[in-house]
Write a protein that holds these residues in place. Structure first.
Motif, PDB file in Angstrom:
ATOM      1  N   LYS A 141       0.357  -1.629  -0.166  1.00  0.00           N
ATOM      2  CA  LYS A 141      -0.087  -0.390   0.323  1.00  0.00           C
ATOM      3  C   LYS A 141       0.959   1.213  -0.002  1.00  0.00           C
ATOM      4  N   LEU A 142       0.175   1.987  -0.983  1.00  0.00           N
ATOM      5  CA  LEU A 142       1.621   3.471  -0.937  1.00  0.00           C
ATOM      6  C   LEU A 142       0.677   4.203   0.441  1.00  0.00           C
ATOM      7  N   GLY A 143       1.200   4.257   1.086  1.00  0.00           N
ATOM      8  CA  GLY A 143       1.282   5.422   2.307  1.00  0.00           C
ATOM      9  C   GLY A 143       2.046   6.515   1.895  1.00  0.00           C
ATOM     10  N   THR A 144       2.818   7.027   3.164  1.00  0.00           N
ATOM     11  CA  THR A 144       3.599   8.807   2.479  1.00  0.00           C
ATOM     12  C   THR A 144       4.375   8.761   3.599  1.00  0.00           C
ATOM     13  N   MET A 145       5.427   9.587   3.742  1.00  0.00           N
ATOM     14  CA  MET A 145       5.845  10.118   4.525  1.00  0.00           C
ATOM     15  C   MET A 145       5.450  10.702   5.568  1.00  0.00           C
ATOM     16  N   GLY A 146       4.491  11.906   5.041  1.00  0.00           N
ATOM     17  CA  GLY A 146       4.406  13.027   5.435  1.00  0.00           C
ATOM     18  C   GLY A 146       3.025  12.731   6.653  1.00  0.00           C
ATOM     19  N   GLU A 147       3.381  11.147   6.755  1.00  0.00           N
ATOM     20  CA  GLU A 147       1.799  10.852   7.875  1.00  0.00           C
ATOM     21  C   GLU A 147       2.446  10.776   9.029  1.00  0.00           C
ATOM     22  N   TYR A 148       3.948  11.073   9.013  1.00  0.00           N
ATOM     23  CA  TYR A 148       4.690  11.152  10.281  1.00  0.00           C
ATOM     24  C   TYR A 148       4.493  12.746  10.554  1.00  0.00           C
ATOM     25  N   ASP A 169       6.528  -1.084  25.869  1.00  0.00           N
ATOM     26  CA  ASP A 169       5.726  -2.058  24.234  1.00  0.00           C
ATOM     27  C   ASP A 169       5.688  -1.079  23.424  1.00  0.00           C
ATOM     28  N   ARG A 170       6.251  -1.652  22.458  1.00  0.00           N
ATOM     29  CA  ARG A 170       6.185  -2.078  20.501  1.00  0.00           C
ATOM     30  C   ARG A 170       5.197  -0.986  19.711  1.00  0.00           C
ATOM     31  N   LEU A 171       4.950   0.030  19.769  1.00  0.00           N
ATOM     32  CA  LEU A 171       3.644   0.948  19.903  1.00  0.00           C
ATOM     33  C   LEU A 171       3.951   1.345  18.526  1.00  0.00           C
ATOM     34  N   PRO A 172       2.380   1.742  17.883  1.00  0.00           N
ATOM     35  CA  PRO A 172       2.988   2.796  16.690  1.00  0.00           C
ATOM     36  C   PRO A 172       3.350   4.165  16.346  1.00  0.00           C
ATOM     37  N   PHE A 173       4.586   4.651  16.116  1.00  0.00           N
ATOM     38  CA  PHE A 173       5.005   6.266  15.815  1.00  0.00           C
ATOM     39  C   PHE A 173       3.767   6.962  16.029  1.00  0.00           C
ATOM     40  N   PRO A 174       3.535   8.187  16.415  1.00  0.00           N
ATOM     41  CA  PRO A 174       2.283   8.947  16.124  1.00  0.00           C
ATOM     42  C   PRO A 174       2.567   9.567  15.226  1.00  0.00           C
ATOM     43  N   ARG A 175       1.218   9.976  14.504  1.00  0.00           N
ATOM     44  CA  ARG A 175       1.353  10.362  13.462  1.00  0.00           C
ATOM     45  C   ARG A 175       0.479  12.230  13.652  1.00  0.00           C
ATOM     46  N   GLN A 176       1.342  12.857  12.377  1.00  0.00           N
ATOM     47  CA  GLN A 176       0.819  14.466  12.963  1.00  0.00           C
ATOM     48  C   GLN A 176       0.852  14.714  11.339  1.00  0.00           C
ATOM     49  N   ALA A 177      -0.043  13.997  10.480  1.00  0.00           N
ATOM     50  CA  ALA A 177      -0.294  13.929   9.337  1.00  0.00           C
ATOM     51  C   ALA A 177      -0.292  16.552   9.260  1.00  0.00           C
ATOM     52  N   GLY A 178      -0.288  16.849   7.770  1.00  0.00           N
ATOM     53  CA  GLY A 178      -0.647  17.507   7.322  1.00  0.00           C
ATOM     54  C   GLY A 178      -1.265  18.435   6.445  1.00  0.00           C
ATOM     55  N   SER A 179      -2.451  17.347   5.736  1.00  0.00           N
ATOM     56  CA  SER A 179      -3.112  18.241   5.063  1.00  0.00           C
ATOM     57  C   SER A 179      -4.257  16.875   5.551  1.00  0.00           C
ATOM     58  N   TRP A 180      -5.616  17.411   4.557  1.00  0.00           N
ATOM     59  CA  TRP A 180      -6.443  16.249   4.632  1.00  0.00           C
ATOM     60  C   TRP A 180      -6.205  15.204   3.930  1.00  0.00           C
ATOM     61  N   TYR A 181      -5.712  15.025   2.972  1.00  0.00           N
ATOM     62  CA  TYR A 181      -5.186  14.415   2.203  1.00  0.00           C
ATOM     63  C   TYR A 181      -3.924  13.172   3.219  1.00  0.00           C
ATOM     64  N   HIS A 182      -2.847  14.195   3.565  1.00  0.00           N
ATOM     65  CA  HIS A 182      -2.124  13.091   4.127  1.00  0.00           C
ATOM     66  C   HIS A 182      -3.355  12.285   5.703  1.00  0.00           C
ATOM     67  N   TRP A 183      -3.925  13.267   6.058  1.00  0.00           N
ATOM     68  CA  TRP A 183      -4.847  12.211   6.778  1.00  0.00           C
ATOM     69  C   TRP A 183      -5.159  11.271   6.340  1.00  0.00           C
ATOM     70  N   SER A 184      -5.558  11.071   5.311  1.00  0.00           N
ATOM     71  CA  SER A 184      -6.077  10.115   4.497  1.00  0.00           C
ATOM     72  C   SER A 184      -5.473   8.682   4.534  1.00  0.00           C
ATOM     73  N   LYS A 185      -4.448   8.564   4.985  1.00  0.00           N
ATOM     74  CA  LYS A 185      -3.297   7.753   4.603  1.00  0.00           C
ATOM     75  C   LYS A 185      -2.962   7.229   5.330  1.00  0.00           C
ATOM     76  N   VAL A 186      -3.287   8.250   7.279  1.00  0.00           N
ATOM     77  CA  VAL A 186      -3.152   7.783   8.271  1.00  0.00           C
ATOM     78  C   VAL A 186      -4.128   6.266   8.959  1.00  0.00           C
ATOM     79  N   HIS A 187      -5.278   7.316   7.909  1.00  0.00           N
ATOM     80  CA  HIS A 187      -6.829   5.869   8.473  1.00  0.00           C
ATOM     81  C   HIS A 187      -6.214   5.117   7.776  1.00  0.00           C
ATOM     82  N   GLY A 188      -5.870   5.135   6.458  1.00  0.00           N
ATOM     83  CA  GLY A 188      -5.903   4.311   5.680  1.00  0.00           C
ATOM     84  C   GLY A 188      -4.950   2.728   6.120  1.00  0.00           C
TER      85      GLY A 188
END
Ligand code: USQ
Length: 397
Positions: A141-148, A169-188
């Motif tokens: 799946k094509l995500g994006t560095m912008g998710e971080y 614990d081993r946890l997902p690194f927090p996402r701090q996307a910078g646009s609605w597009y980048h957030w769509s990738k986080v949700h995916g």
């Protein structure tokens, strides 16, 4: 391997179909040509001329001696994906079929909603169809560095070890996307991680940096195999825009202070990395994350590189910063890991000057096409919702 590519008419999809076919894989793809309409909506077109799909498919067959199996359809239709999976029985699914533009998603509520629904629904459909029809297949799946986003600490590849109140614990690194597009990738990404956990889906989430370039290693000199190359404010990415600006003598346009840092990689490296991910699949139930870029660059340093290479080619071009239409840090720390792909054989193209030279030489043939749509180079989509043409910084002072 049987590989199904969503978004096969796009910048990466059309290139990847060629690259994988050249390597001997059996490739199929789907698209409903939305990228062509989005770019038209932004008042632009591809700098490189793009044939209609039926003609592209003929050229593909002539060049590679093999069909690219193609479905024209909308990935938000579950029926379409179900039919494709039953017929083609993919072993790998590469999901490139999403709207990839931050500015497009920031235009207004209609665009923001559309981008999120489109991107999240298509991934959902693929996940459910994988569960029910081809559970052994591997999703790339094509995500994006912008998710971080751009945190003030180092960025790991997806997960990190945390110690909190005496427990680890081993946890997902927090996402701090910078646009609605980048957030769509986080949700995916979140949805894929959960599907892997509950259904055992094999998944590789590619946090890809900004891609640039006109070339990959399997297209030869066939002009009609060229992939699209956008330069408008929404679908043109930084280096591609700078190179298009350079060939028509338009100033190069870093936004704001111009010290935004991003991971970048040439198109040929993106093809190499996606192929490595496909050929080295994740295990059953494994959700793994690859940060995919060659190196981190500062936007102004890139503009200076494009200016230097342009000068070597006899193109005299200035750098003029535009007011930044985005809400983003313009000077910041950025230090992401990128080891996983190197571990499975990625050989980065480190001579980016030569890559930029090749791109400018390719684009010089299409100077008239860029000139014809040059008004699309100046942004008018602001993150705060206002809409007016962005001015150059030196006009505002
Ligand atoms: N930028 C300029 N001048 C320009 C164009 C862009 O300074 O003329 C700056 C932007 O403000 C930003 C950086 O360059 O700070 C990158 O912008 P971009 O438009 O090249 O890339 P971006 O919007 O981040 O999105 C692109 C792709 C997206 C992908 C992402 C990877 O469109 O699909 O997810 O790159 S990443 O940037 O790592 O998140």
């Amino acid at each position: 391997m049987r590989v199904f590519i969503t978004g096969v008419d796009g910048y990466l999809g059309w290139s990847l179909a060629q690259y994988l076919t050249h390597k001997g894989h059996e490739v199929a793809g789907a698209d409903n040509f939305l990228r062509r309409s989005w770019v038209e909506e932004m008042g632009s077109w591809s700098a490189t001329p793009i044939l209609p799909m039926n003609e592209r498919l003929e050229v593909f067959k002539d060049h590679f001696g093999k069909d690219l199996i193609f479905w024209n359809g909308d990935l938000t239709s579950y029926d379409l994906i179900e039919n494709i999976f039953r017929e083609f029985q993919p072993e790998a699914i590469v999901h490139l079929g999403e709207c990839p533009s931050a500015p497009y998603s920031m235009i207004d509520v209609k665009h923001a909603t559309w981008v999120q629904i489109n991107n999240i629904t298509s991934t959902f459909n693929l996940l459910f169809a994988m569960r029910d029809i081809c559970p052994e297949a591997h999703l790339v799946k094509l995500g994006t560095m912008g998710e971080y986003g751009t945190p003030g600490v180092d960025i790991p590849e997806g997960f990190f070890e945390v110690e909190f109140r005496g427990r680890k614990d081993r946890l997902p690194f927090p996402r701090q996307a910078g646009s609605w597009y980048h957030w769509s990738k986080v949700h995916g990404s979140n949805n894929i991680m959960f599907a892997s956990k509950i259904w055992g889906i094999r998944a590789t989430d590619i946090m890809q940096g900004v891609v640039f370039g006109t070339r990959h290693d399997s297209m030869g000199d066939e002009e009609q195999l060229l992939t699209r190359l956008d330069f408008d404010q929404a679908f043109g990415t930084a280096i591609n825009r700078f190179c298009c600006q350079s060939v028509i003598g338009h100033p190069l346009t870093p936004y704001g202070k111009g010290h935004q840092k991003r991971g970048f990689l040439p198109l040929r490296d993106s093809m190499q990395c996606l192929t490595l991910a496909i050929e080295n699949p994740a295990q059953e139930g494994e959700y793994r994350v690859f940060n995919q870029f060659e190196e981190v660059y500062d936007i102004t340093d890139l503009a200076l590189t494009v200016q230097k290479v342009s000068g070597d080619l006899g193109l005299d071009v200035e750098i003029r910063n535009l007011m930044n239409p985005r809400d983003e840090l313009e000077e910041h720390y950025f230090n992401p890991d990128h080891q996983h792909l190197l571990d499975i054989g990625y050989q980065p193209t480190t001579d980016i000057e030569s890559e930029i030279r090749t791109m400018i030489e390719d684009l010089m043939k299409y100077r008239d096409r860029i000139e014809a749509k040059k008004s699309a180079l100046i942004p008018d989509v602001f993150w705060d919702g206002s809409k007016s043409k962005v001015r150059f910084v030196d006009e505002v002072k």
